[in-house]
Motif scaffolding. Structure first.
Motif, PDB file in Angstrom:
ATOM      1  N   LEU A 124       2.343 -10.727  -1.087  1.00 30.96           N
ATOM      2  CA  LEU A 124       3.130  -9.511  -0.940  1.00 30.96           C
ATOM      3  C   LEU A 124       2.828  -8.884   0.414  1.00 30.96           C
ATOM      4  N   PRO A 125       3.834  -8.294   1.062  1.00 30.48           N
ATOM      5  CA  PRO A 125       3.543  -7.613   2.326  1.00 30.48           C
ATOM      6  C   PRO A 125       2.652  -6.403   2.059  1.00 30.48           C
ATOM      7  N   VAL A 126       1.562  -6.289   2.806  1.00 25.92           N
ATOM      8  CA  VAL A 126       0.624  -5.201   2.576  1.00 25.92           C
ATOM      9  C   VAL A 126       1.056  -3.940   3.323  1.00 25.92           C
ATOM     10  N   TRP A 127       1.519  -4.080   4.550  1.00 24.34           N
ATOM     11  CA  TRP A 127       1.959  -2.966   5.388  1.00 24.34           C
ATOM     12  C   TRP A 127       3.365  -3.236   5.890  1.00 24.34           C
ATOM     13  N   PRO A 128       4.026  -2.223   6.444  1.00 23.88           N
ATOM     14  CA  PRO A 128       5.347  -2.464   7.052  1.00 23.88           C
ATOM     15  C   PRO A 128       5.224  -3.447   8.214  1.00 23.88           C
ATOM     16  N   ARG A 129       6.321  -4.123   8.498  1.00 23.34           N
ATOM     17  CA  ARG A 129       6.305  -5.067   9.622  1.00 23.34           C
ATOM     18  C   ARG A 129       5.978  -4.329  10.917  1.00 23.34           C
ATOM     19  N   GLY A 130       5.142  -4.924  11.722  1.00 25.47           N
ATOM     20  CA  GLY A 130       4.781  -4.331  13.005  1.00 25.47           C
ATOM     21  C   GLY A 130       3.732  -3.249  12.900  1.00 25.47           C
ATOM     22  N   PHE A 131       3.157  -3.044  11.728  1.00 32.87           N
ATOM     23  CA  PHE A 131       2.146  -1.993  11.546  1.00 32.87           C
ATOM     24  C   PHE A 131       0.793  -2.530  11.902  1.00 32.87           C
ATOM     25  N   VAL A 180      -4.557  -1.686  -6.637  1.00 33.39           N
ATOM     26  CA  VAL A 180      -3.445  -2.645  -6.635  1.00 33.39           C
ATOM     27  C   VAL A 180      -3.670  -3.706  -5.567  1.00 33.39           C
ATOM     28  N   PHE A 181      -4.107  -3.296  -4.391  1.00 33.02           N
ATOM     29  CA  PHE A 181      -4.395  -4.246  -3.314  1.00 33.02           C
ATOM     30  C   PHE A 181      -5.506  -5.211  -3.740  1.00 33.02           C
ATOM     31  N   LEU A 182      -6.592  -4.675  -4.283  1.00 34.42           N
ATOM     32  CA  LEU A 182      -7.714  -5.520  -4.676  1.00 34.42           C
ATOM     33  C   LEU A 182      -7.331  -6.502  -5.785  1.00 34.42           C
ATOM     34  N   ILE A 183      -6.566  -6.032  -6.756  1.00 34.72           N
ATOM     35  CA  ILE A 183      -6.214  -6.884  -7.899  1.00 34.72           C
ATOM     36  C   ILE A 183      -5.151  -7.918  -7.523  1.00 34.72           C
ATOM     37  N   ILE A 243       0.829  -1.216   0.000  1.00 41.38           N
ATOM     38  CA  ILE A 243       0.000   0.000   0.000  1.00 41.38           C
ATOM     39  C   ILE A 243       0.860   1.261   0.000  1.00 41.38           C
ATOM     40  N   LEU A 244       1.775   1.386   0.950  1.00 37.71           N
ATOM     41  CA  LEU A 244       2.582   2.601   1.063  1.00 37.71           C
ATOM     42  C   LEU A 244       3.572   2.747  -0.094  1.00 37.71           C
ATOM     43  N   VAL A 271      -3.940   7.162  -3.499  1.00 43.27           N
ATOM     44  CA  VAL A 271      -4.780   6.302  -2.659  1.00 43.27           C
ATOM     45  C   VAL A 271      -5.643   5.393  -3.525  1.00 43.27           C
ATOM     46  N   GLY A 272      -6.238   5.946  -4.568  1.00 38.98           N
ATOM     47  CA  GLY A 272      -7.103   5.153  -5.450  1.00 38.98           C
ATOM     48  C   GLY A 272      -6.357   4.011  -6.120  1.00 38.98           C
ATOM     49  N   ILE A 273      -5.179   4.292  -6.637  1.00 32.48           N
ATOM     50  CA  ILE A 273      -4.407   3.237  -7.303  1.00 32.48           C
ATOM     51  C   ILE A 273      -3.904   2.216  -6.296  1.00 32.48           C
ATOM     52  N   ALA A 274      -3.534   2.662  -5.095  1.00 29.76           N
ATOM     53  CA  ALA A 274      -3.099   1.717  -4.059  1.00 29.76           C
ATOM     54  C   ALA A 274      -4.229   0.750  -3.704  1.00 29.76           C
TER      55      ALA A 274
END
Length: 148
Positions: free
Chosen positions: A141-148, A129-132, A96-97, A123-126
């Motif tokens: 794929l890691p969605v967020w940083p570790r520990g987030f 990308v997550f949905l697809i 995402i980030l 934000v829209g493209i993120a």
């Protein structure tokens, strides 16, 4: 200086070159059939489609009059920086980030984009990308940083 539509001629030639490379390079993989596609099927078909699009763009441009396109280095640099940024930040920042940051940088190449427009687009493209890639294709794929 008026002349042939060089922008479309060069754009079409670039698509043809990329399509040729993809179609030729993919020959080293098993092609398969339409019912049982091999790993070479998609790149070959995509390469042929790119070649066709390149021809459709370039051939009519020889009959059109156009201006010589202005080449600007800054947009090219920003788009390349966005690609590098995504590849470097995907693991540490997550999907995402990393996507938001790279889209924000790439959108900076367009002078007409406002800061708010870049943020909304990022934000829209993120989200897309997550949905697809994560939900639709199930890519690990890691969605967020570790520990987030």
């Amino acid at each position: 200086m008026k002349g042939k539509d060089i922008g479309d001629i060069l754009g079409g030639a670039l698509l043809i070159a990329i399509g040729l490379f993809a179609a030729i390079y993919a020959q080293r993989y098993n092609f398969g059939t339409a019912a049982q596609m091999g790993p070479g099927f998609f790149p070959v078909v995509l390469g042929v489609i790119l070649i066709g699009l390149g021809v459709v763009i370039a051939v009519p441009a020889f009959a059109r009059i156009g201006e010589m396109p202005e080449f600007r280095w800054q947009p090219l640099g920003l788009v390349m920086a966005a690609i590098i940024l995504f590849s470097v930040t995907l693991r540490p920042l997550g999907l995402i980030l990393a996507t938001m940051a790279s889209v924000f940088v790439a959108a900076s190449a367009d002078r007409n984009f406002t800061w708010f427009g870049r943020a909304v687009t990022s934000v829209g493209i993120a989200v897309l990308v997550f949905l697809i890639f994560r939900l639709g294709l199930g890519m690990n794929l890691p969605v967020w940083p570790r520990g987030f």
